[in-house]
Motif scaffolding. Structure first.
Motif, short mmCIF file in Angstrom:
data_model
loop_
_atom_site.label_atom_id
_atom_site.label_comp_id
_atom_site.label_asym_id
_atom_site.label_seq_id
_atom_site.Cartn_x
_atom_site.Cartn_y
_atom_site.Cartn_z
N VAL A 4 0.68 -1.36 0.01
CA VAL A 4 -0.05 -0.02 -0.03
C VAL A 4 0.92 1.36 0.02
N LEU A 5 2.10 1.18 0.57
CA LEU A 5 2.72 2.34 1.07
C LEU A 5 3.59 2.61 -0.39
N LEU A 6 4.11 1.40 -0.86
CA LEU A 6 4.84 1.50 -2.45
C LEU A 6 3.95 2.19 -3.39
N TYR A 7 2.65 1.79 -3.46
CA TYR A 7 1.57 2.19 -4.48
C TYR A 7 1.38 3.71 -4.29
N THR A 8 1.04 3.95 -3.02
CA THR A 8 0.79 5.37 -2.63
C THR A 8 1.98 6.35 -3.09
N ALA A 9 3.02 5.92 -2.66
CA ALA A 9 4.42 6.68 -2.92
C ALA A 9 4.76 6.64 -4.52
N SER A 10 4.50 5.72 -5.16
CA SER A 10 4.63 5.68 -6.70
C SER A 10 3.48 6.64 -7.21
N ARG A 11 2.32 6.68 -6.96
CA ARG A 11 1.29 7.48 -7.52
C ARG A 11 1.67 9.04 -7.31
#
Length: 72
Positions: A4-11
């Motif tokens: 979740v954190l990786l996806y949010t940071a990527s977005r």
């Protein structure tokens, strides 16, 4: 929690990169800059971040399907 954190940071990173590129290309109106960045980064994330989105979906699905402990 890591997917979740990786996806949010990527977005967020994709949005900021798009914002910077559009600014350098001459888009100066702040509202238009933000709206265009939001739309372009949203489309790009749909294509580029599909693996991360699938990982988040799987993580959330597993968490929802997990049985809750019984408190008796």
């Amino acid at each position: 929690m890591r997917p979740v954190l990786l996806y949010t940071a990527s977005r967020l990173a994709l949005f900021l990169v798009t914002l910077g590129v559009l600014f350098l290309l001459g888009l100066q109106n702040p509202i238009a800059l933000i709206v265009a960045s939001f739309l372009i980064s949203g489309i790009a994330s749909y294509v580029l971040l599909s693996k991360q989105r699938d990982a988040v979906s799987e993580r959330l699905s597993d968490r929802i399907d997990r049985p809750k402990p019984q408190d008796d």
